[in-house]
Design an enzyme around this catalytic site. Structure first.
Site, short mmCIF file in Angstrom:
data_model
loop_
_atom_site.label_atom_id
_atom_site.label_comp_id
_atom_site.label_asym_id
_atom_site.label_seq_id
_atom_site.Cartn_x
_atom_site.Cartn_y
_atom_site.Cartn_z
N CYS A 180 -7.36 -2.14 89.72
CA CYS A 180 -8.01 -1.48 88.72
C CYS A 180 -7.14 -1.38 87.46
O CYS A 180 -6.81 -2.35 87.00
CB CYS A 180 -8.58 -0.20 89.12
SG CYS A 180 -9.81 0.61 88.03
N HIS A 227 -11.93 -1.01 93.37
CA HIS A 227 -11.03 0.15 94.08
C HIS A 227 -11.20 -0.28 95.56
O HIS A 227 -12.27 0.30 96.33
CB HIS A 227 -11.61 1.43 93.83
CG HIS A 227 -11.39 1.95 92.55
ND1 HIS A 227 -10.12 2.63 92.18
CD2 HIS A 227 -12.04 1.73 91.21
CE1 HIS A 227 -10.34 2.87 90.80
NE2 HIS A 227 -11.34 2.24 90.23
N GLU A 248 -9.60 1.18 97.98
CA GLU A 248 -9.60 2.38 98.88
C GLU A 248 -11.05 3.13 98.78
O GLU A 248 -11.24 4.15 99.62
CB GLU A 248 -8.50 3.33 97.98
CG GLU A 248 -8.71 4.18 96.57
CD GLU A 248 -8.73 3.33 95.49
OE1 GLU A 248 -9.38 3.60 94.35
OE2 GLU A 248 -8.49 1.90 95.62
#
Length: 221
Positions: free
Chosen positions: A83, A192, A194
């Site tokens: 990001c 992202h 995660e």
């Protein structure tokens, strides 16, 4: 014990990245969130996440002396930029009134222009939500993923690399933009992982097992 250092410069949801990496870590891998230059120099792998504005990020890095260290470390071992961490590795951003970045990857960062989709509906900025990522060719971090995996995005700016050969994946949002870059042992993504469920965890798993060996430019199958 292998150390995987998550670079902590006070920007973004670092806990989520740390937790996802810990979930995927192999026995003998230690996930450590740190801004200590000596630990970062000695780490076997580096993860550079981030959320927020480029100007704030550069100030935060400078306060810790990391604006000088990270260009030295990027590419010297498996290095994953995520990001804002991807954007900060470029040379210049139009964000924050214009700011010079770390200059690791040739090119800039620009805001999405106002656009509409094929049905004439205005596309919102920031680009937020799930979108497909289209790899440009083979890379170890794509191993085991679908042909066009879904990842989660939240961003108003996108990278514009000067070298098209460094683009590891594209994504469409009113335009086709570079959503992942690859060069040697350096790999970056705008999304992202995660927050991207199974696909994101698989990519992080691949990174944790990657030896950093990859062609400088993704090879088209």
């Amino acid at each position: 014990m292998e150390t995987v250092a998550v670079i902590d410069y006070g920007m973004g949801n670092l806990h989520s990245v740390e937790r996802a990496l810990t979930h995927e870590a192999a026995p003998g891998q230690r996930i450590l969130r740190t801004d200590d230059p000596e630990i970062l120099r000695e780490a076997d792998r580096l993860v550079f996440p981030g959320q927020g504005a480029a100007g704030d990020a550069m100030q935060a890095l400078a306060r810790r002396g990391l604006n000088r260290l990270l260009p030295e470390l990027a590419g010297s071992r498996p290095f994953l930029g995520l990001c804002l961490g991807q954007q900060i590795l470029m040379e210049h951003s139009d964000e924050s009134g214009g700011v010079d970045l770390l200059g690791v990857i040739p090119g800039g960062v620009a805001r999405f222009p106002e656009r509409s989709d094929a049905q004439g509906r205005r596309l919102k900025v920031p680009h937020m939500g799930w979108n497909r990522v289209q790899p440009t060719g083979e890379h170890p971090l794509w191993h085991g993923l679908p042909e066009t995996p879904w990842f989660y995005f939240v961003h108003s700016f996108r990278v514009q690399p000067r070298d098209a050969a460094s683009v590891a994946a594209h994504t469409d949002y009113g335009e086709t933009f570079a959503s992942a870059l690859a060069r040697g042992s350096l790999f970056t993504m705008q999304c992202h992982p995660e927050k991207s469920a199974a696909c994101g965890l698989r990519l992080l798993n691949n990174f944790l097992r990657w030896d950093g060996d990859a062609p400088d430019a993704p090879q088209t199958p």
